[in-house]
Design a protein around this motif. Structure first.
Motif, mmCIF file in Angstrom:
data_model
loop_
_atom_site.group_PDB
_atom_site.id
_atom_site.type_symbol
_atom_site.label_atom_id
_atom_site.label_comp_id
_atom_site.label_asym_id
_atom_site.label_seq_id
_atom_site.Cartn_x
_atom_site.Cartn_y
_atom_site.Cartn_z
ATOM 1 N N ASN A 109 26.908 -8.091 -23.319
ATOM 2 C CA ASN A 109 28.125 -8.409 -24.081
ATOM 3 C C ASN A 109 29.313 -7.569 -23.613
ATOM 4 O O ASN A 109 30.269 -7.373 -24.342
ATOM 5 C CB ASN A 109 27.892 -8.158 -25.564
ATOM 6 C CG ASN A 109 26.746 -8.979 -26.092
ATOM 7 O OD1 ASN A 109 26.663 -10.172 -25.817
ATOM 8 N ND2 ASN A 109 25.842 -8.352 -26.817
ATOM 9 N N PHE A 110 29.200 -7.068 -22.377
ATOM 10 C CA PHE A 110 30.186 -6.097 -21.904
ATOM 11 C C PHE A 110 31.623 -6.618 -22.007
ATOM 12 O O PHE A 110 32.508 -5.925 -22.482
ATOM 13 C CB PHE A 110 29.865 -5.721 -20.454
ATOM 14 C CG PHE A 110 30.644 -4.544 -19.953
ATOM 15 C CD1 PHE A 110 30.325 -3.266 -20.393
ATOM 16 C CD2 PHE A 110 31.694 -4.706 -19.074
ATOM 17 C CE1 PHE A 110 31.046 -2.172 -19.949
ATOM 18 C CE2 PHE A 110 32.421 -3.610 -18.633
ATOM 19 C CZ PHE A 110 32.095 -2.351 -19.067
ATOM 20 N N VAL A 111 31.820 -7.868 -21.582
ATOM 21 C CA VAL A 111 33.176 -8.419 -21.564
ATOM 22 C C VAL A 111 33.739 -8.471 -22.983
ATOM 23 O O VAL A 111 34.859 -8.022 -23.249
ATOM 24 C CB VAL A 111 33.172 -9.814 -20.911
ATOM 25 C CG1 VAL A 111 34.568 -10.420 -20.948
ATOM 26 C CG2 VAL A 111 32.683 -9.708 -19.473
ATOM 27 N N THR A 112 32.928 -8.975 -23.912
ATOM 28 C CA THR A 112 33.393 -9.070 -25.309
ATOM 29 C C THR A 112 33.658 -7.680 -25.884
ATOM 30 O O THR A 112 34.653 -7.458 -26.581
ATOM 31 C CB THR A 112 32.329 -9.782 -26.175
ATOM 32 O OG1 THR A 112 31.868 -10.931 -25.475
ATOM 33 C CG2 THR A 112 32.900 -10.189 -27.499
ATOM 34 N N ILE A 113 32.757 -6.730 -25.570
ATOM 35 C CA ILE A 113 32.927 -5.381 -26.105
ATOM 36 C C ILE A 113 34.215 -4.752 -25.590
ATOM 37 O O ILE A 113 34.982 -4.160 -26.352
ATOM 38 C CB ILE A 113 31.696 -4.511 -25.750
ATOM 39 C CG1 ILE A 113 30.499 -4.940 -26.602
ATOM 40 C CG2 ILE A 113 31.994 -3.037 -25.954
ATOM 41 C CD1 ILE A 113 29.194 -4.289 -26.206
ATOM 42 N N VAL A 114 34.472 -4.910 -24.299
ATOM 43 C CA VAL A 114 35.704 -4.336 -23.751
ATOM 44 C C VAL A 114 36.920 -5.051 -24.317
ATOM 45 O O VAL A 114 37.950 -4.433 -24.603
ATOM 46 C CB VAL A 114 35.686 -4.384 -22.209
ATOM 47 C CG1 VAL A 114 37.049 -4.026 -21.645
ATOM 48 C CG2 VAL A 114 34.642 -3.430 -21.669
ATOM 49 N N LEU A 115 36.766 -6.373 -24.523
ATOM 50 C CA LEU A 115 37.848 -7.140 -25.137
ATOM 51 C C LEU A 115 38.213 -6.541 -26.500
ATOM 52 O O LEU A 115 39.380 -6.249 -26.778
ATOM 53 C CB LEU A 115 37.371 -8.596 -25.311
ATOM 54 C CG LEU A 115 38.405 -9.716 -25.223
ATOM 55 C CD1 LEU A 115 39.064 -9.705 -23.860
ATOM 56 C CD2 LEU A 115 37.733 -11.057 -25.470
ATOM 57 N N THR A 173 20.329 -8.995 -36.278
ATOM 58 C CA THR A 173 21.623 -9.435 -35.742
ATOM 59 C C THR A 173 21.985 -8.588 -34.525
ATOM 60 O O THR A 173 22.906 -7.773 -34.586
ATOM 61 C CB THR A 173 22.724 -9.308 -36.795
ATOM 62 O OG1 THR A 173 22.649 -7.983 -37.348
ATOM 63 C CG2 THR A 173 22.594 -10.309 -37.895
ATOM 64 N N PRO A 174 21.257 -8.785 -33.426
ATOM 65 C CA PRO A 174 21.483 -7.937 -32.253
ATOM 66 C C PRO A 174 22.890 -8.073 -31.676
ATOM 67 O O PRO A 174 23.496 -7.083 -31.280
ATOM 68 C CB PRO A 174 20.430 -8.406 -31.249
ATOM 69 C CG PRO A 174 20.026 -9.762 -31.701
ATOM 70 C CD PRO A 174 20.196 -9.778 -33.173
ATOM 71 N N LEU A 175 23.408 -9.312 -31.663
ATOM 72 C CA LEU A 175 24.744 -9.522 -31.103
ATOM 73 C C LEU A 175 25.782 -8.749 -31.906
ATOM 74 O O LEU A 175 26.560 -7.969 -31.366
ATOM 75 C CB LEU A 175 25.067 -11.023 -31.112
ATOM 76 C CG LEU A 175 26.497 -11.377 -30.708
ATOM 77 C CD1 LEU A 175 26.721 -11.081 -29.241
ATOM 78 C CD2 LEU A 175 26.802 -12.841 -31.011
ATOM 79 N N LEU A 176 25.741 -8.947 -33.222
ATOM 80 C CA LEU A 176 26.704 -8.294 -34.102
ATOM 81 C C LEU A 176 26.599 -6.776 -33.974
ATOM 82 O O LEU A 176 27.604 -6.069 -33.843
ATOM 83 C CB LEU A 176 26.423 -8.720 -35.544
ATOM 84 C CG LEU A 176 27.452 -8.290 -36.579
ATOM 85 C CD1 LEU A 176 28.785 -8.924 -36.264
ATOM 86 C CD2 LEU A 176 26.999 -8.691 -37.968
ATOM 87 N N TYR A 177 25.366 -6.281 -34.003
ATOM 88 C CA TYR A 177 25.165 -4.835 -33.929
ATOM 89 C C TYR A 177 25.740 -4.285 -32.639
ATOM 90 O O TYR A 177 26.455 -3.283 -32.639
ATOM 91 C CB TYR A 177 23.669 -4.521 -34.027
ATOM 92 C CG TYR A 177 23.382 -3.058 -34.203
ATOM 93 C CD1 TYR A 177 23.220 -2.518 -35.473
ATOM 94 C CD2 TYR A 177 23.300 -2.212 -33.107
ATOM 95 C CE1 TYR A 177 22.978 -1.179 -35.650
ATOM 96 C CE2 TYR A 177 23.058 -0.871 -33.264
ATOM 97 C CZ TYR A 177 22.891 -0.355 -34.543
ATOM 98 O OH TYR A 177 22.663 0.982 -34.700
ATOM 99 N N SER A 178 25.439 -4.948 -31.527
ATOM 100 C CA SER A 178 25.898 -4.394 -30.256
ATOM 101 C C SER A 178 27.409 -4.492 -30.139
ATOM 102 O O SER A 178 28.056 -3.632 -29.544
ATOM 103 C CB SER A 178 25.207 -5.079 -29.083
ATOM 104 O OG SER A 178 25.872 -6.259 -28.738
ATOM 105 N N LEU A 179 28.001 -5.531 -30.751
ATOM 106 C CA LEU A 179 29.463 -5.648 -30.702
ATOM 107 C C LEU A 179 30.111 -4.508 -31.493
ATOM 108 O O LEU A 179 31.026 -3.836 -31.017
ATOM 109 C CB LEU A 179 29.917 -6.994 -31.268
ATOM 110 C CG LEU A 179 29.696 -8.221 -30.375
ATOM 111 C CD1 LEU A 179 30.262 -9.458 -31.038
ATOM 112 C CD2 LEU A 179 30.328 -8.002 -29.013
ATOM 113 N N VAL A 180 29.606 -4.286 -32.718
ATOM 114 C CA VAL A 180 30.203 -3.249 -33.564
ATOM 115 C C VAL A 180 29.994 -1.872 -32.935
ATOM 116 O O VAL A 180 30.910 -1.056 -32.856
ATOM 117 C CB VAL A 180 29.597 -3.297 -34.988
ATOM 118 C CG1 VAL A 180 30.045 -2.100 -35.804
ATOM 119 C CG2 VAL A 180 30.015 -4.579 -35.687
ATOM 120 N N PHE A 181 28.766 -1.632 -32.449
ATOM 121 C CA PHE A 181 28.449 -0.342 -31.849
ATOM 122 C C PHE A 181 29.273 -0.108 -30.579
ATOM 123 O O PHE A 181 29.917 0.926 -30.422
ATOM 124 C CB PHE A 181 26.959 -0.298 -31.514
ATOM 125 C CG PHE A 181 26.510 0.975 -30.897
ATOM 126 C CD1 PHE A 181 26.213 2.072 -31.680
ATOM 127 C CD2 PHE A 181 26.368 1.083 -29.517
ATOM 128 C CE1 PHE A 181 25.797 3.253 -31.107
ATOM 129 C CE2 PHE A 181 25.952 2.258 -28.935
ATOM 130 C CZ PHE A 181 25.662 3.353 -29.731
#
Lengths: 544, 544
Positions: A109-115, A173-181
């Motif tokens: 999710n690197f792109v979204t996280i950096v976004l 909710t792995p996606l949500l967790y990784s985004l928030v983290f």
């Protein structure tokens, strides 16, 4: 090296405060941290209260007691120091974040996280700065320059998502967790880099050249800091792999890992880069390479020792913030106009809410538009959760505010005093009120995700490897890897690869490159050469 | 509590040395410690050189480089501070010694260890003090009071037996190893307590009352400090046992153990007791009770994290001592009379040799006379080894000498300068020369005991639990206890008990008391109640 060696002395005062008072203050602080941990544990059944809130409240209580004992003269034990925060308290927290991050989710999710973390923080910064210039300037709270308003933007863009992470479930909710983290960490780095860039530039006359220089400088800081962290991490992996410390001493390996991580941070500070970014990437590299080159005992030790240091640092911080909130000096300046102070705090809180909404929803839409698979899209309820997760303000905001608006811990002017007290108010309010509301809110929005709660600050460590799973893995395959690993799954077929999104392919090419060039040199799971007495031999020994 | 809260502020200078210089000095120091560890590892094949000597030499080299770069102005990076040493560097070393000590051997030889460590140190103190008064006073090196000569006695009674312990093998000569190890720790505590007692008393007019008060004070310090350590250790065991931290978080358990150990040290300092003794006994109690109440991961983590902290602290110390030895300021005072300085150093070295011989051989005879069994007697060759093991002088001597003879790191008078430089000379000479001779000497005296060398500073940790034995134990019985345990052997029969020496019986009664009253309350191996989710349940889970 052009260092003035004669001047390279730590201030003698720093090391010889031999008096009774400093012993007493250290003793009391250590005892209070113990109390926070024990009471935090006891309150665990009431899951809405976490250690941050407990520490804040114990800090407030202690501050009140001291205030009464000294008859209103003082409310804190230690003088707050930016240095204490940036040199000793923050590095273990950020390093541990990098070390324990679920790399697979993070990079997928690197792109979204950096976004969210970088672009989002910039949007939030712009909105809060403009809002501050537009609204707070009219309140006439004292002389403030443009740089001060921009600093307010950076200060209130630094989020503290620990509270939400404690409530979210990583497995459901792995996606949500990784985004928030992930967003939380990138956000910290972005706002600190931004803040230092603001302080460096003469921002009174803003024109195209200044903006261009500012942007260039920001990008330079970002990339150079990342590079330094990557290089230090790889160096530590190479040293430990080449020297086989494990043959002789777990303690040496652990010592090298701790010292090199700290070295990367201090080196970044010395070179005027962002230590936070550096130590974060150093942590990621160390968990990807170095960690696989050490003995089994070193793995368990580093994993938990880093998490513990980070845990103690966080409790210390919230305790201090609570205690410091009652400092009489800060409130004296604004005691004539409590209404105005309340207005400033409310406006800032409003700007935080708006500034965050302004990027979470548009950027989520952008991210969803990029993704093809429906289960990779961010639902509206998840968007609301992400928005909420970043509303809390914490220790980074406090530290930056002290840096900008005080000299040696005391506010100098009217305007400075207003902004310090407002920062404290926003941090206290958001941590306690928003913090207490998080559990019911997340429970309402995502009923499935709050099944098993991990209500400790050190969520990452517990989620990655509870004793049980570690031991059972150990007994199963003799490797006992605690960290999740991207090489567990069988390689996807070509057809599968064609069907997945392009970002998957980037990840795939990285893995090919990693397997072919990086791991043979720097080690990592399955790539530590077989040498008698090395960690590999020992784990193989138990596999039989 | 009669604390001046207004004054309970750490010196602001302590926390805001925000300048480039302090960042640079921390960075360089961390980099040098890394270099010491790596180079120490590379030199490991030449087993005569250990990390202490490597660190000393790297320190000396760095000092020389700085001296040349600054054209003779300065040779060190950090200003030496007693506080840094006594508040941050010494506690982890002593705590780890207590935590990793082989309790069975330690308590079985308790009487002999205390005889050597306490009585022996007192004898050595008297001889060195009288020798200093008799010989050094005649050299006319400047104005020194009686208290100064007594301080010399205490300073040069503090041994550093790390070097010998690295050469001895714990399995082949357990008695000798436990005597040298145990004596080293009790010796540290005795000399520090002695030193502080000397500083507290007006020792210009010595009469019977002063001597009586001095002795009473010494005994009070000794017993009160031990008691405080025992109480803190038991408290930590009780808290962790009652609250079952393990159910939720390894990090909490580790944090509580670290913080309470440090708290015991600081509390002792606050109450004007001996923190060294307190934290040593706190370590023993924690390894006997607390350590058995925590999760498997916490056990591995604490064992290695404490050993690593101690290891880093020792490397730091020797590095600093080496760097500081070249400090130009100290040598300037005595540069007119180098011969006299050499005489003082030689006399002190001679007194160290004599002072130690004066108690090792008589006390060994006394100890042999008490023991009935021949394999519990100390042979003459072992006596020579014990004598040799205590000839090295290390960081404690340096720290005490700085305390007595300097103000803020600089010698003030002629006499003070002579004693500081002589202390440095004796420490350097004994560590390097005696240190290098230790291996051949022990090999000559005790050919059997140097079979497998453990040439790391962190000898205790490696000897107690290398990864292999830990893992095999784990796989065998599912408990994975690393620490040796006194309850492994079957209880001796009454006949056996009658045949053993009385000290064995004391040990036996202690075990009965421990099993009946202590362990049910404070936990410990096999006495942690069975509660779902507690550490016991988890280890039982894997036993099946």
């Amino acid at each position: 090296m052009d260092v003035d060696w004669g001047g390279v002395l730590v201030n003698p005062g720093m090391l010889s405060a031999t008096d009774y008072a400093s012993v007493a203050s250290i003793t009391i602080f250590v005892a209070l941290i113990c109390a926070c941990i024990v009471i935090g544990h006891l309150l665990e059944e009431h899951r809405w209260i976490n250690e941050s809130i407990t520490s804040l409240i114990i800090g407030l209580t202690t501050g009140a007691v001291i205030l009464l004992t000294t008859k209103g003269k003082s409310s804190h034990i230690l003088v707050f120091s930016e240095d204490l925060f940036f040199f000793y308290v923050l590095p273990p927290i950020i390093f541990n974040a990098g070390f324990q991050v679920k790399k697979k989710q993070f990079f997928r999710n690197f792109v979204t996280i950096v976004l969210f973390g970088a672009v989002g923080t910039l949007i939030s910064f712009v909105i809060i700065s403009l809002g501050a210039i537009g609204i707070i300037r009219k309140l006439d709270i004292g002389a403030l320059e443009i740089a001060d308003y921009l600093a307010i933007g950076a200060i209130f863009s630094a989020t503290d998502s620990v509270c939400t992470l404690q409530v979210l479930n990583q497995d459901d909710t792995p996606l949500l967790y990784s985004l928030v983290f992930g967003e939380g960490v990138v956000n910290d780095a972005t706002s600190v880099v931004l803040f230092h860039a603001i302080q460096k530039f003469d921002l009174i006359h803003i024109d195209a050249i200044v903006v261009f220089n500012f942007a260039t400088n920001f990008l330079y800081l970002f990339s150079a800091s990342t590079l330094l962290g990557v290089v230090t991490g790889l160096l530590s992996a190479y040293i430990i792999k080449k020297l086989y410390f494990g043959r002789h001493s777990t303690d040496r390996e652990v010592a090298i890992m701790i010292l090199m991580a700290y070295l990367s941070y201090m080196l970044a500070e010395l070179l005027d880069l962002s230590g936070i970014l550096t130590v974060f990437f150093c942590g990621i590299l160390m968990s990807h390479y170095t960690w696989h080159n050490v003995t089994e005992n070193s793995r368990v030790t580093t994993k938990h020792a880093f998490a513990t240091l980070s845990f103690i640092a966080e409790v210390f911080l919230f305790l201090y913030v609570g205690m410091d909130a009652l400092d009489i000096e800060k409130w004296r300046f604004i005691s004539d106009s409590p209404g105005k102070s309340l207005s400033v705090s409310s406006i800032l809180l409003g700007l935080v809410l708006v500034g965050r909404a302004a990027f979470v929803f548009p950027l989520s839409a952008l991210s969803n538009w990029r993704k093809k698979s429906p289960n990779e899209k961010i639902t509206f309820k998840q968007q609301v959760t992400i928005w909420w997760a970043g509303l809390m303000r914490g220790a980074v905001s406090i530290a930056l505010a002290y840096n900008q608006f005080t000299k040696r811990g005391e506010a100098q002017q009217m305007g400075d005093a207003f902004l310090i007290t407002s920062t404290i108010t926003v941090v206290l309010f958001s941590t306690v009120v928003f913090g207490l509301l998080t559990k019911p809110l997340v429970g309402f929005l995502l009923p499935s995700s709050t099944g098993h709660l991990t209500s400790t600050l050190s969520f990452t460590s517990e989620n990655l490897g509870p004793p049980k799973s570690y031991l059972s893995m150990l007994l199963q395959n003799g490797q006992g890897s605690i960290m999740e690993d991207e090489h567990n799954n069988p390689h996807p077929t070509n057809l599968q690869r064609l069907l997945t999104a392009p970002s998957r392919s980037v990840h795939h090419y990285w893995r090919m490159f990693d397997d072919k060039f990086m791991r043979p040199v720097f080690g990592g799971r399955g790539f530590v050469p077989f040498v008698p007495g090395s960690p590999t031999e020992q784990s193989l020994h138990y596999e039989q």
